[in-house]
Design an enzyme around this catalytic site. Structure first.
Site, PDB file in Angstrom:
ATOM      1  N   MET A  30       8.566  -3.456   7.493  1.00 15.41           N
ATOM      2  CA  MET A  30       9.911  -3.215   8.024  1.00 15.41           C
ATOM      3  C   MET A  30      10.177  -4.132   9.223  1.00 15.41           C
ATOM      4  O   MET A  30      11.113  -3.902   9.986  1.00 15.41           O
ATOM      5  CB  MET A  30      10.069  -1.742   8.420  1.00 15.41           C
ATOM      6  N   HIS A  37       0.373  -5.887  11.077  1.00 16.02           N
ATOM      7  CA  HIS A  37       1.005  -6.524   9.911  1.00 16.02           C
ATOM      8  C   HIS A  37       0.285  -7.829   9.567  1.00 16.02           C
ATOM      9  O   HIS A  37       0.027  -8.131   8.403  1.00 16.02           O
ATOM     10  CB  HIS A  37       2.473  -6.875  10.211  1.00 16.02           C
ATOM     11  N   GLN A  61      14.091   5.820   3.441  1.00 16.88           N
ATOM     12  CA  GLN A  61      12.885   6.545   3.868  1.00 16.88           C
ATOM     13  C   GLN A  61      13.027   7.155   5.257  1.00 16.88           C
ATOM     14  O   GLN A  61      12.066   7.678   5.810  1.00 16.88           O
ATOM     15  CB  GLN A  61      11.656   5.646   3.775  1.00 16.88           C
ATOM     16  N   LYS A 150      -3.385   2.649   8.521  1.00 12.10           N
ATOM     17  CA  LYS A 150      -2.635   3.363   9.566  1.00 12.10           C
ATOM     18  C   LYS A 150      -1.727   4.423   8.935  1.00 12.10           C
ATOM     19  O   LYS A 150      -1.591   5.523   9.436  1.00 12.10           O
ATOM     20  CB  LYS A 150      -1.815   2.329  10.345  1.00 12.10           C
ATOM     21  N   VAL A 177      -5.448  -1.681  12.927  1.00  9.20           N
ATOM     22  CA  VAL A 177      -5.625  -2.585  14.066  1.00  9.20           C
ATOM     23  C   VAL A 177      -5.118  -1.855  15.316  1.00  9.20           C
ATOM     24  O   VAL A 177      -4.031  -1.262  15.304  1.00  9.20           O
ATOM     25  CB  VAL A 177      -4.851  -3.908  13.857  1.00  9.20           C
TER      26      VAL A 177
HETATM   27  P1  AMP Z   1       5.763  -1.000   8.663  1.00  6.05           P
HETATM   28  O1  AMP Z   1       6.442  -2.276   9.039  1.00  6.05           O
HETATM   29  O2  AMP Z   1       5.529  -0.082   9.816  1.00  6.05           O
HETATM   30  O3  AMP Z   1       6.396  -0.329   7.463  1.00  6.05           O
HETATM   31  O4  AMP Z   1       4.310  -1.398   8.195  1.00  6.05           O
HETATM   32  C1  AMP Z   1       4.100  -2.335   7.164  1.00  6.05           C
HETATM   33  C2  AMP Z   1       2.646  -2.295   6.755  1.00  6.05           C
HETATM   34  O5  AMP Z   1       1.834  -2.636   7.884  1.00  6.05           O
HETATM   35  C3  AMP Z   1       2.200  -0.908   6.288  1.00  6.05           C
HETATM   36  O6  AMP Z   1       1.342  -1.032   5.172  1.00  6.05           O
HETATM   37  C4  AMP Z   1       1.483  -0.373   7.489  1.00  6.05           C
HETATM   38  O7  AMP Z   1       0.489   0.584   7.174  1.00  6.05           O
HETATM   39  C5  AMP Z   1       0.850  -1.636   8.040  1.00  6.05           C
HETATM   40  N1  AMP Z   1       0.503  -1.440   9.456  1.00  6.05           N
HETATM   41  C6  AMP Z   1       1.325  -1.017  10.456  1.00  6.05           C
HETATM   42  N2  AMP Z   1       0.635  -0.877  11.615  1.00  6.05           N
HETATM   43  C7  AMP Z   1      -0.649  -1.208  11.333  1.00  6.05           C
HETATM   44  C8  AMP Z   1      -1.854  -1.255  12.093  1.00  6.05           C
HETATM   45  N3  AMP Z   1      -1.877  -0.929  13.390  1.00  6.05           N
HETATM   46  N4  AMP Z   1      -2.989  -1.647  11.478  1.00  6.05           N
HETATM   47  C9  AMP Z   1      -2.989  -1.976  10.157  1.00  6.05           C
HETATM   48  N5  AMP Z   1      -1.887  -1.953   9.384  1.00  6.05           N
HETATM   49  C10 AMP Z   1      -0.737  -1.571   9.953  1.00  6.05           C
END
Ligand code: AMP
Length: 282
Positions: A30, A37, A61, A150, A177
């Protein structure tokens, strides 16, 4: 790097790449990218011919009183980061491109997997996640799709959807991370004041405490949860949404720690809802 907003245009590009035998690694996001990411992007880069990243804040969502309208974004920075990680294609559709006014199809996973943890407090969230991912998977046609641990429940639900709907896609879960302090990286951390950021450390502290209890032989789920509650409630700014200890794959509730176990929490720090988790095998 090829930046594309149109599904038709991306389809043409992907079809050409697929017919020349290229493998595709896909990272849905997102936006407001951080090292979490980028860890997924690097994994995709290392194991595929072509890397596709999508940036789309999926309205379906978000619940009515959630943060859709203020979700952070910085497309210029995100695209520069993708460029520097040698991403091949950055897909950045707008909401109407994904959901034209006539749009009316949803993908829902029912039962244990979605009715608890984040599914309980964010009604319709996983329906929105599955729906957008079903669309993205059909558009991007990846061989491998990369997700962060996460969002542990998201990983479990996506794996289930892929299995139930026979998508020929390998779902790769990547480790969480964290900042040096232990705070899990999240785009939503941008909402936190310095004080809130310090208080948010109770999430990781409670999880580490639980992990230590289990490693020292404790197996009673209620006792572990109570200790976690105590640690989190030491912060005046914390408001617990849930503390759950469940089976890692099925998300079924456990009374006793046994097998593949997921300890997952969601806590509001001030107005910001944060999640964290750890998995253990016992
Ligand atoms: P989001 O932009 O929050 O929808 O996240 C996109 C992807 O990045 C998802 O698969 C999340 O689980 C992953 N993600 C977000 N934060 C972390 C993190 N701290 N460590 C690993 N993956 C992450």
């Amino acid at each position: 790097m090829y930046i594309v907003k149109s599904i038709d245009e991306l389809n043409k590009k992907i079809n050409k790449l697929k017919s020349s035998g290229k493998t595709i690694g896909y990272v849905p996001t997102m936006g407001y990218l951080h090292e979490g990411h980028l860890s997924l992007v690097r994994k995709a880069r290392a194991n595929n011919d072509i890397v596709v990243v999508s940036i789309f804040v999926n309205p379906k969502q978000f619940g009515e009183n959630e943060d859709l309208d203020k979700y952070p974004s910085d497309f210029a920075k995100d695209s520069a980061l993708c460029e520097s990680e040698s991403v091949d294609i950055l897909f950045h559709p707008n909401a109407l491109e994904m959901y034209p006014s006539s749009y009316n199809t949803y993908v829902e996973t029912f039962g244990e997997m979605t009715n608890k943890l984040c599914g309980a407090s964010r009604e319709g969230h996983f329906r929105g996640v599955n729906t957008v991912l079903a669309k993205f998977f059909n558009i991007v046609k990846p061989n491998n799709a990369y997700f962060g641990q996460k969002d542990a429940q998201q990983v479990a639900v996506v794996k289930k959807m892929v299995k139930d709907l026979n998508y020929d896609i390998n779902i790769v879960a990547c480790p969480i991370v964290r900042e040096e302090s232990g705070l899990a990286l999240s785009s939503r951390n941008a909402y936190l004041s310095e004080e809130e950021k310090r208080e948010a450390l109770v999430l990781n502290q409670s999880i580490n405490y639980a992990k230590n209890m289990i490693e020292s032989g404790e197996t009673n789920v209620d006792r572990i949860k109570n200790q976690m509650k105590e640690i989190i409630n030491k912060s005046k700014l914390a408001d617990i949404d849930y503390i759950e200890i469940v089976n890692f794959d099925t998300l079924e509730q456990l009374d006793v720690v046994k097998g593949n176990v997921l300890i997952a929490i969601a806590v509001k720090i001030g107005n910001t809802r944060l999640i964290d988790n750890v998995s253990l095998n016992y």
